[in-house]
Design a protein around this motif. Structure first.
Motif, mmCIF file in Angstrom:
data_model
loop_
_atom_site.group_PDB
_atom_site.id
_atom_site.type_symbol
_atom_site.label_atom_id
_atom_site.label_comp_id
_atom_site.label_asym_id
_atom_site.label_seq_id
_atom_site.Cartn_x
_atom_site.Cartn_y
_atom_site.Cartn_z
ATOM 1 N N SER A 578 0.822 -1.207 0.000
ATOM 2 C CA SER A 578 0.000 0.000 0.000
ATOM 3 C C SER A 578 0.859 1.261 0.000
ATOM 4 C CB SER A 578 -0.930 0.008 1.215
ATOM 5 O OG SER A 578 -0.175 -0.078 2.411
ATOM 6 N N VAL A 579 2.020 1.219 0.607
ATOM 7 C CA VAL A 579 2.892 2.387 0.672
ATOM 8 C C VAL A 579 4.334 1.924 0.443
ATOM 9 C CG1 VAL A 579 3.759 4.259 2.090
ATOM 10 C CG2 VAL A 579 1.373 3.601 2.270
ATOM 11 N N ASN A 594 0.892 3.918 -5.779
ATOM 12 C CA ASN A 594 0.227 3.252 -4.655
ATOM 13 C C ASN A 594 -1.162 2.756 -5.030
ATOM 14 O OD1 ASN A 594 2.283 3.405 -2.708
ATOM 15 N ND2 ASN A 594 1.777 5.538 -2.253
#
Length: 763
Positions: A578-579, A594
């Protein structure tokens, strides 16, 4: 044979024969009962491992008279490395020796021939000799052999053209037995010298053509190396053509033409013999042969390019580390010296240690490209033995180069009484050829066992690698699954490690193959092999592991699942990232990266990194584009340079089938080449036109705001204009499109994200 980061060459024992007046006479080949071994990890500095006494009354296989045309193989049996040396007892049979190291000591496991005239399928072979051996990816062994022309001395034209005297037979799991019957290989104009190698899943049988009769066009000329190809190691083989002319074409001295083709560090080579040294020494070859080596190259369709024999040889693959023990018999060039069996201790195989001997005034030896680093050398030491003494003068770059030190050698009390001597040297840095020049008053001045330099800065020594292993390597994995395997080095702080991963069989490399970790993918059910080569501190090591790929969804990795990850070069599996932690300075791309990672369109290079500045290959971008747009098609064929087991095979087949990518004029796509920004945009435009079933509209006016519009290729101008008009392309900053620049991972992500947003496809 390649093993543990080194190439081992096994050679027959051509040595001058003399008549009653002391003149060299023609080689009778009657004294060839030993096999000489040399090895190298860089293809220029070769270490002499001496002679294996194979045949004759005092030989290991004393039932045999000769040891012609040797061939070697390595196989792991019950978890233990085993080595096999096959040889021809003249033209009367094939024998085999075994050992636990590539240089011995060797034993005769059978006490008789492995292949004889009584072996099933052998009758009809005129000359039962010239073995070649292949250990396939699944561990199965195959032996190739035979030669001669039936009907001698008056063979028919058909017997000359199709001797049918070449054979292949499967070996038992122990490599010293045979299974079933030998199969014929109908090699046109076969004479002798079987060879075998595997390239891109195909089996290449190579051989020397005969000198009889007339060879029509489309068949191999007399005395040349030709080749055939098959999908099966047992054949049938299809003739392709000749690849290496007779040595007489290149060196002015002919004779027969023996060879071996092998792969080392992702490069292909051929060793072959020619009568060049004997011609230089005595003015005539007289049948005495020496070994040469040259590169082998393949066309994209798998055909072998013509090989040009020469005296130059091949380039050095790695620099020599002068700060580790180097055997004195490791030589790039020399004059006058000889080698002998040594009693000095310290060699990995004690009873096979050699030293340099027959050292007289004016003799010398040299090594190529020793890397002294930035600190440079402080001292030189050598393990020597002497009854008289002399000097070793150390020169750089040439026999008349600068002298950086001189080692005085005094008598040690005997020719095998060893003493370690040391001298200071003038500081030398960087990479140099090193020449050891010998001087003294008496004959046979001294023997040298090994030498080494010490660094001027001992606090920052070159640390050689000692061993490597595969960490987290599973015993099995799922079809289409991915696993990350790590390289484990000992010592962990080995100097400047360079990694090279290779996969074959049921697995393929998914992404970068030159990092400390690699991601592999199961591409077919069956057995796969993962090989790692690491060069560090001037030493190269290799390790291999077998991995089974299964279709069973309930299969496990035998308690070791590996480390599941994602990889930019294989975007087949969705990522849960996600990051990413390495997007600083890429705020313009962070949202796209992302977002695409969350929906499984694009992957990171690890669980926390993305490497946004890394270039994108043509295959990588097409794979991302196909997944993002959900493109599908029945793939019935593909570009000629797309391997069937490549992760991108399906994606490239889809775009080819749909007419999105046309490839070059030779039906090639060049999947591993980086993709330019304008080619990326052209592919995007074609996909949008196909999915929306309408022509994109753009013209020169849409490009007027870009200062580098004149650099856009004609074929790309309309597509770029349309994407600018659609708002998908905004340029790379400063009013530029940078059309010929290489696309990065960040740019590819932004491009795909904009497509999905503009056309409402983000769900």
């Amino acid at each position: 044979m390649v093993y543990d980061g080194r190439v081992y060459i096994y050679m027959s024992s051509d040595e001058f024969e003399y008549d009653g007046n002391g003149n060299v006479k023609d080689n009778s080949f009657s004294n060839l009962n030993r096999v000489f071994v040399i090895s190298s990890d860089d293809m220029v500095n070769w270490t002499d491992h001496g002679a294996i006494p194979v045949a004759g009354p005092n030989g290991i296989a004393n039932w045999a008279t000769f040891s012609w045309a040797p061939a070697a193989a390595h196989k792991k049996i019950n978890g233990v490395d085993k080595f096999f040396l096959y040889f021809a007892n003249g033209a009367g049979g094939i024998g085999v020796l075994t050992a636990d190291s590539p240089i011995g000591p060797w034993t005769d496991p059978l006490g008789k021939p492995l292949v004889s005239g009584n072996t099933p399928g052998v009758p009809g072979v005129v000359w039962l000799f010239d073995p070649a051996v292949l250990v396939d990816d699944d561990g199965a062994g195959y032996l190739y052999f035979g030669g001669g022309i039936p009907g001698d001395p008056n063979p028919s034209a058909e017997q000359i053209a199709h001797p049918n005297t070449a054979r292949v037979i499967k070996l038992g799991d122990d490599m010293v037995s045979t299974v079933g019957s030998a199969e014929k290989i109908d090699a046109p104009y076969m004479f002798e010298d079987s060879g075998i190698h595997k390239f891109n899943g195909k089996y290449y049988y190579t051989y020397c053509s005969n000198f009889a009769g007339t060879h029509p066009e489309g068949t191999p000329p007399a005395g040349e190396i030709a080749y055939m190809v098959s999908d099966n190691p047992m054949g049938p083989f299809t003739y392709v053509g000749p690849i290496l002319k007779n040595p007489g074409v290149f060196f002015g001295v002919g004779g027969n033409n023996h060879h071996s083709i092998f792969e080392f560090n992702n490069e292909w080579y051929i060793t072959y013999h020619a009568q060049t040294v004997s011609k230089a020494m005595i003015g005539d070859g007289k049948g005495y042969r020496s070994t040469h080596i040259n590169k082998v190259e393949f066309y994209e369709n798998g055909h072998i390019k013509d090989i040009k024999a020469d005296m130059k040889g091949v380039s050095q693959l790695a620099n020599l580390n002068p700060y580790t023990r180097t055997e004195a018999e490791t030589i790039a060039w020399n004059a006058g010296i000889a080698t002998e069996k040594s009693e000095a201790p310290g060699n990995p195989v004690e009873e096979i240690n050699l030293d340099v001997t027959n050292v007289n005034k004016g003799d010398w030896l040299a090594v190529a490209n020793a890397d002294f680093g930035t600190d440079g050398a402080a001292t030189f030491e050598a393990n020597v033995a002497s009854t008289s003494g002399g000097k070793i003068e150390i020169r750089v770059d040439s026999p008349i180069g600068d002298v950086i030190g001189t080692l005085d050698v005094q008598s040690t009390g005997g020719a095998q009484q060893w003493k370690l001597l040391k001298t200071e040297v003038t500081n030398v840095t960087g990479v140099h050829n090193i020449f050891f020049m010998f001087s003294g008053e008496e004959d046979n001045l001294f023997q040298i066992d090994y030498w080494k330099f010490t660094s001027k800065n001992p606090t920052s020594p070159v640390i050689p690698i000692e061993s490597i292993s595969l960490a987290d390597a599973p015993a099995s994995m799922k079809l289409n699954g991915q696993v990350t395997v790590n390289a484990a080095l000992a010592p962990a702080n080995a100097t400047s490690p360079v990694y090279k991963w290779e996969a074959s069989g049921a697995i393929s490399i998914a992404g970068a193959d030159n990092q400390a970790a690699v991601t592999i993918k199961g591409v077919s059910a069956g057995s796969g092999k993962l090989k790692l080569t690491v060069t560090a501190g001037g030493v190269q090591k290799q390790v291999e592991g077998n991995i089974t790929v299964t279709k069973d969804s309930d299969s496990s990795n035998n308690g070791n699942p590996g480390t599941t990850t994602t990889e930019p070069s294989n975007p087949d599996e969705p990522s849960t990232v996600s990051v990413f932690s390495d997007l600083k300075g890429y705020s313009w791309a962070e949202e796209a990266i992302n977002a695409l990672a969350k929906i499984g369109v694009i992957n990171g290079t690890s669980s926390t990194t993305f490497e946004p500045s890394r270039s994108v290959t043509r295959a990588e971008f097409v794979t991302l584009l196909v997944r993002a747009m959900g493109l599908k098609a029945d793939v019935t064929d593909n570009f000629v340079d797309v391997p069937a087991n490549a992760y991108y095979y399906e994606a490239l087949g889809v775009v080819k089938q749909l007419g999105i990518a046309l490839g070059s004029g030779d039906n090639a796509f060049h999947p591993n080449a980086t993709i330019s920004r304008q080619d990326m945009m052209v592919l995007v435009a074609r996909v949008l036109e196909m999915t929306n079933n309408e022509q994109l509209d753009g013209n020169a006016a849409d490009l007027s705001g870009f200062t580098d519009k004149d650099k856009i290729a004609d074929y790309a101008a309309e597509a770029l204009a349309a994407l600018v008009k659609e708002g998908i392309v905004t340029g790379s900053g400063n009013g530029r499109l940078n059309p010929q620049g290489t696309a990065t991972r960040a740019e590819a992500a932004v491009m795909i994200y904009r497509i999905l947003n503009v056309y409402g496809l983000t769900q």
